[in-house]
Motif scaffolding. Structure first.
Motif, PDB file in Angstrom:
ATOM      1  N   ARG A 264       0.858  -1.033  -0.122  1.00  0.00           N
ATOM      2  CA  ARG A 264      -0.126  -0.001   0.148  1.00  0.00           C
ATOM      3  C   ARG A 264       0.793   1.334  -0.109  1.00  0.00           C
ATOM      4  O   ARG A 264       0.422   2.246  -0.279  1.00  0.00           O
ATOM      5  CB  ARG A 264      -1.090   0.012   1.239  1.00  0.00           C
TER       6      ARG A 264
ATOM      7  N   GLU B 285      -7.455   0.706  -7.659  1.00  0.00           N
ATOM      8  CA  GLU B 285      -8.496   1.725  -6.818  1.00  0.00           C
ATOM      9  C   GLU B 285      -9.825   1.519  -7.540  1.00  0.00           C
ATOM     10  O   GLU B 285     -10.003   1.769  -8.767  1.00  0.00           O
ATOM     11  CB  GLU B 285      -8.071   3.287  -6.918  1.00  0.00           C
TER      12      GLU B 285
ATOM     13  N   GLN C  65      -9.270   0.738  -2.018  1.00  0.00           N
ATOM     14  CA  GLN C  65      -8.155   0.222  -2.633  1.00  0.00           C
ATOM     15  C   GLN C  65      -8.266  -1.293  -2.370  1.00  0.00           C
ATOM     16  O   GLN C  65      -8.514  -1.709  -1.414  1.00  0.00           O
ATOM     17  CB  GLN C  65      -6.875   0.734  -1.637  1.00  0.00           C
TER      18      GLN C  65
END
Length: 354
Positions: free
Chosen positions: A89, A97, A121
């Motif tokens: 991340r 996304e 995400q």
């Protein structure tokens, strides 16, 4: 979307106790308010970007520029089996996304616990196999049951035609990829994907900007063992990101469907055999086997069953990507109890080595 868009976007929830042994499954999924139930149901069927493919709604991408057919040697570098590297991340490596369409920037987030307009995400895991077709074409087949076709240029593969669709059988959701480019340097591949995830509530844009894969080769089983062997624990659930949140759909005797959600918790103990079979044992007494190829292991064979007093747990799909310290996973299956069947999905599974 891992037989991974599912690779560009995709993914979200894992079996209850099956792999945790901590009673993640309620005795019977409780009802949730209609509005929240609908949102959670949508989150359960979110497209696993990477594995499935994705795109940006409303953006029309030009088709790949005409190019002379690639020579055999330049084309061969793309061929073979490729796994997504471990999602991260911080760098956004292999993090897709899912967001509102450009025409509706303040739409209800796909994540019901986030403010309107918030993007979700989704870590991307899984593999794709590139093979040669006639006239310089390349076909890519993912572990999500999708097939995509590309034109080989001098330095890249480009999705051709630029709008291709597939139904992701793992998360039961459809998507259309509008742009997918692939470049290769040795055993390492980079890709960028854009597309649209289709849901009953509407379409969401999907984008994977920093996709990265490594070519799968046969490794010593000791190396595989270092990646997977040991005790793994699900990290604390995070509802704002849907991390380790399981969605259940239970069908009652009258055909009505109840939707509920719970947290995935507990330990998974893994060992690796010399043939690279991963044996996973959970605290509830269930035993599952997976086949490891590179950094990714898949339930093998699919449809494994664990029978316990009063209930039967069936896993249809379980995929785990491991770097030896962290694991990302996706799973689906069903639990039968008291004559009722509850199907479940864990799209964003996350574990850490103990």
């Amino acid at each position: 979307m891992t037989n991974s868009y599912l690779a560009r976007w995709h993914t979200m929830l894992f079996t209850l106790r099956v792999v945790t042994g901590v009673g993640a499954i309620p005795r019977f999924p409780h009802k949730t308010p209609a509005r929240r139930s609908s949102a959670w149901l949508r989150s359960a069927t979110v497209v696993l970007a990477v594995a499935a493919g994705g795109g940006v709604l409303g953006i029309t991408q030009p088709g790949p520029a005409a190019a002379a057919p690639s020579s055999g040697s330049s084309l061969d570098k793309f061929l073979g089996t490729w796994n997504y590297d471990q999602p991260d991340r911080k760098s956004m490596r292999n993090i897709a996304e899912l967001s509102c369409p450009a025409a509706e920037p303040d739409c209800e987030s796909f994540n019901p616990l986030a403010p309107p307009g918030s993007a979700l995400q989704i870590p991307q895991i899984g593999r794709i196999v590139f093979a040669k077709e006639a006239d310089g074409k390349v076909v890519g087949r993912t572990d999500r049951g999708c097939t995509w076709r590309f034109t080989a240029q001098s330095d890249s593969l480009q999705l051709d035609p630029p709008s291709q669709s597939c139904f992701n059988r793992v998360i039961n959701s459809g998507y259309t990829i509008t742009r997918w480019s692939v470049t290769v340097s040795g055993r390492h591949e980079k890709e960028a994907i854009a597309g649209v995830s289709h849901h009953p509530s509407g379409d969401y844009d999907f984008a994977l900007e920093h996709g990265a894969r490594t070519k799968v080769t046969t490794e010593p089983w000791t190396k595989v063992a270092r990646r997977f062997t040991g005790q793994w624990e699900y990290v604390p659930a995070d509802r704002s990101r849907l991390v380790n949140i399981v969605t259940y759909r239970a069908t009652g005797p009258d055909g009505s469907v109840q939707v509920s959600h719970g947290e995935q918790r507990g330990l998974v103990e893994m060992t690796v055999k010399p043939d690279r079979t991963v044996v996973a044992r959970t605290a509830d007494g269930c035993r599952w086997t997976l086949a490891a190829r590179g950094n990714t292991a898949d339930l093998d064979p699919p449809g494994q069953v664990c029978r316990r007093p009063g209930e039967t747990i069936t896993l249809g799909f379980w995929q785990v990507a491991s770097d030896g310290k962290q694991q990302a996973s996706i799973m689906n299956g069903a639990v039968q109890r008291d004559g009722l069947t509850s199907r479940f999905v864990l799209n964003v599974g996350a574990l850490a080595r103990r």
